[in-house]
Design a protein around this motif. Structure first.
Motif: not given
Length: 163
Positions: A126-132
């Motif tokens: 559920d991570c924010d892929m764009s932030v990663v």
């Protein structure tokens, strides 16, 4: 996370360790991070204390990384990197900049740093892929110009001595 010992390392090596630790600590959902050289050897890891967790058995590692071992993440990152470079050559796609694998229980991101070196991140599903991806790009921008052959050799030696 326990910070790796940076005693005796150059300023550049200590800075890269700091950047790597910061990536794990500051980006929500990131479990572990590794940097591998073009020949697939791990240069940096967010949890060097678990380098041998696989050899000790699955129960010895943590549940945050693939099988609890940074060495496993480095192997996965190296394999994904090789596979995508081969695919790009077959498709005349040019250089591979980033690869993302989304799974039911997590995500793996791989980004090119320089001359074949790769940054790999294992993150929560559920991570924010764009932030990663953004923070990975920041790491690559800061690390790419200092990851010289001499520094890679120093990092490789320090990883081997951690075993």
């Amino acid at each position: 996370m326990t910070a790796p010992s940076t005693f005796g390392l150059s300023t550049e090596a200590r800075n890269l360790h700091w950047l790597l630790s910061n990536l794990v600590e500051e980006v929500p959902g990131v479990h572990s991070v590794t940097v591998v050289s073009s020949d697939g050897l791990m240069l940096l890891s967010s949890d060097p204390g678990h380098l041998t967790a696989k050899a000790a058995g699955p129960a010895a590692g943590t549940s945050d990384g693939p099988r609890g071992s940074s060495a496993d993440l480095a192997t996965i990152v190296s394999g994904i990197g090789s596979l995508t470079v081969g695919a790009a050559k077959l498709m005349d796609g040019g250089g591979v900049k980033q690869t993302m694998v989304a799974m039911d229980e997590g995500s793996v991101f791989v980004m090119s740093i320089s001359d074949g070196s790769l940054l790999g991140v294992h993150a929560a599903p559920d991570c924010d892929m764009s932030v990663v991806a953004y923070h990975m790009a920041l790491f690559v921008g800061r690390a790419g110009h200092v990851l010289t052959p001499e520094l890679r050799s120093e990092l490789r030696t320090s990883m081997e001595s951690a075993l």
